[in-house]
Design a protein around this motif. Structure first.
Motif, short mmCIF file in Angstrom:
data_model
loop_
_atom_site.label_atom_id
_atom_site.label_comp_id
_atom_site.label_asym_id
_atom_site.label_seq_id
_atom_site.Cartn_x
_atom_site.Cartn_y
_atom_site.Cartn_z
N LEU A 63 -5.28 0.45 -0.51
CA LEU A 63 -3.91 1.07 -0.55
C LEU A 63 -3.33 0.77 0.97
O LEU A 63 -2.30 0.39 1.10
CB LEU A 63 -3.94 2.43 -0.82
CG LEU A 63 -4.31 2.93 -2.34
CD1 LEU A 63 -4.63 4.29 -2.64
CD2 LEU A 63 -2.82 2.30 -3.02
N THR A 64 -4.31 1.13 1.93
CA THR A 64 -4.05 0.86 3.40
C THR A 64 -3.35 -0.69 3.70
O THR A 64 -2.78 -1.01 4.34
CB THR A 64 -5.01 1.18 4.24
OG1 THR A 64 -5.38 2.52 4.15
CG2 THR A 64 -4.33 1.17 5.96
N ALA A 65 -4.23 -1.62 2.85
CA ALA A 65 -3.93 -2.95 3.09
C ALA A 65 -2.57 -3.25 2.37
O ALA A 65 -1.83 -4.20 3.19
CB ALA A 65 -4.83 -3.72 2.26
N SER A 105 -4.54 1.46 -9.24
CA SER A 105 -3.44 2.15 -8.23
C SER A 105 -2.62 0.96 -7.67
O SER A 105 -1.49 1.40 -7.36
CB SER A 105 -4.43 2.96 -7.42
OG SER A 105 -5.18 4.01 -7.85
N LEU A 106 -3.25 -0.06 -7.37
CA LEU A 106 -2.47 -1.24 -6.88
C LEU A 106 -1.33 -1.68 -7.84
O LEU A 106 -0.17 -1.95 -7.39
CB LEU A 106 -3.37 -2.24 -6.49
CG LEU A 106 -4.23 -2.07 -5.14
CD1 LEU A 106 -5.19 -3.45 -5.09
CD2 LEU A 106 -3.52 -1.56 -4.21
N LEU A 107 -1.66 -1.76 -9.06
CA LEU A 107 -0.64 -2.32 -9.88
C LEU A 107 0.31 -1.26 -10.20
O LEU A 107 1.65 -1.60 -10.43
CB LEU A 107 -1.32 -2.65 -11.36
CG LEU A 107 -2.28 -3.97 -11.40
CD1 LEU A 107 -2.87 -3.94 -12.89
CD2 LEU A 107 -1.71 -4.90 -10.99
N LYS A 131 -2.29 8.63 -1.51
CA LYS A 131 -3.52 9.02 -0.84
C LYS A 131 -3.59 10.60 -0.72
O LYS A 131 -4.71 11.18 -1.03
CB LYS A 131 -3.44 8.51 0.64
CG LYS A 131 -3.76 7.01 1.05
CD LYS A 131 -3.75 6.66 2.58
CE LYS A 131 -3.94 5.06 2.61
NZ LYS A 131 -3.95 4.92 4.01
N ALA A 132 -2.43 11.09 -0.60
CA ALA A 132 -2.45 12.67 -0.68
C ALA A 132 -2.66 13.18 -1.97
O ALA A 132 -3.48 14.38 -2.12
CB ALA A 132 -1.09 13.26 -0.34
N LEU A 137 -6.94 15.69 -5.20
CA LEU A 137 -7.94 15.69 -6.62
C LEU A 137 -9.43 15.79 -6.13
O LEU A 137 -10.24 16.33 -6.80
CB LEU A 137 -7.62 14.15 -7.06
CG LEU A 137 -8.26 14.12 -8.48
CD1 LEU A 137 -7.95 15.09 -9.44
CD2 LEU A 137 -7.98 12.49 -9.15
N TYR A 138 -9.84 15.11 -4.72
CA TYR A 138 -11.05 15.14 -4.53
C TYR A 138 -11.73 16.61 -4.17
O TYR A 138 -12.51 17.20 -4.67
CB TYR A 138 -11.04 14.45 -3.05
CG TYR A 138 -10.83 13.06 -3.19
CD1 TYR A 138 -11.27 12.35 -4.21
CD2 TYR A 138 -10.35 12.44 -1.94
CE1 TYR A 138 -10.91 11.04 -4.23
CE2 TYR A 138 -10.33 11.06 -2.03
CZ TYR A 138 -10.63 10.27 -3.12
OH TYR A 138 -10.33 8.91 -3.21
#
Length: 335
Positions: A63-65, A105-107, A131-132, A137-138
């Protein structure tokens, strides 16, 4: 107050600094706190393939990428082209084919951006929002998992189960539960002894490192009275995929009537059962060495299936964002 250990703090998983993306190098922790510096998506994908980060790390990195790519587009380093964003996502997805949460997530991100003429500017806020959601969820799964842990708990795990498992232990400790965690070293990268055990020690949780073959012994004696792992993938029939070594412990847990729970932030609705799983085999040479040191004679043949497939009848429950579900309840809640 729940605080995350060093390895799970966001800035130590991945961050952007100037013209580089830095990935926390879990291959050398706890002996070094080192970062892999990447200047392009091919370098990031290579780092993921080389296991610079594992577990939930690739999701954060991927995601950061995408933020990193949008930053490079804004700075004119690469062309502002949606196809370039798609190529970047494809490279990242191919680097860890078993990690379908990362893929989906990327798609999903690409679909949200598709057709937006201002897509470059939208990448960062959309990624940060995702990310939030995962961070929230974690903690939710951590609280669900903590409720499953008995007051006098001997918890067996496998590999490095990241946020959800560690947060479960943290919340259980906060509730005053007496916990000891048995952590198999997890060959060949030793994620258990290098990542899980030091993180638990940092959190003030009693931990014992054991070898990969000892899990059944502690289950048979009753010292371990609950088995909990992450899940790299959960199918709609409740099949769990996790680090190789998980299956043997799940079989032993079933034999000694110890419950086995797997944490999953995102069961995969595209995977109906084990027949849909693309198993990831890694370089067999990694089995004949440990931390760069040979463990067998030169040229020895080896095999390295990176993951186990755990059938649903060995799984007591899957800890999800929709509650702790029995394997047969996964499909109707996620498909």
């Amino acid at each position: 107050m729940i605080s995350l250990p060093y390895l799970l703090r966001s800035e130590n998983i991945v961050r952007i600094e100037g013209k580089h993306l830095l990935i926390g190098d879990r291959r050398v922790y706890p002996f070094e706190k080192r970062f892999e510096r990447c200047s392009s998506v091919p370098e990031i994908a290579s780092a993921l393939k080389r296991m610079v980060t594992q577990g939930g790390g690739p999701l954060d990195v991927a995601l950061t990428a995408m933020e990193f790519v949008s930053k490079q587009m804004k700075e004119g380093i690469i062309q502002e082209n949606f196809a370039e964003l798609e190529r970047s996502a494809a490279l990242l997805i191919a680097s860890r084919p078993t990690n379908t949460t990362m893929k989906r997530s990327l798609l999903a991100l690409l679909e949200e951006l598709r057709g937006d003429p201002d897509f470059v500017a939208q990448v960062e806020p959309l990624v940060e929002a995702k990310k939030a959601v995962f961070d929230q969820l974690y903690h939710q799964l951590g609280k669900e998992g903590s409720a499953l842990i008995p007051d006098k708990a001997g918890v067996l795990t496998t590999c490095f189960a990241e946020h959800t498992f560690l947060l479960s232990l943290a919340y259980a400790k906060e509730d005053g539960k007496d916990i000891t965690v048995f952590v198999p070293e997890t060959r060949p990268y030793l994620q258990g002894s290098r990542l899980t055990a030091p993180s638990l020690e940092e959190m003030g949780i009693d931990v014992r490192v054991i070898t990969d073959g000892m899990g059944a012994t502690f289950l048979s004696t009753g010292d371990a009275n609950i088995y909990m792992t992450a899940a790299d993938l959960v199918c709609m029939d409740g099949t769990v995929v996790n680090k190789v070594g998980t299956l043997g412990n799940a079989i032993a847990a079933h034999r000694y009537m110890v419950p086995y729970y797997a944490f999953s932030v995102s069961p995969d609705p595209t995977k109906l059962d084990a027949r849909d799983i693309q198993m990831e085999w890694r370089d067999a040479e990694e089995v004949t060495q440990c931390m760069g040191n040979p463990t067998s004679s030169n040229g020895m043949q080896a095999l390295y299936p990176a993951f186990d497939i755990i059938p649903p009848d060995l799984v007591t429950g899957v800890v999800t964002g929709k509650g702790v579900l029995k394997p047969e309840e996964i499909k109707r809640n996620f498909q």
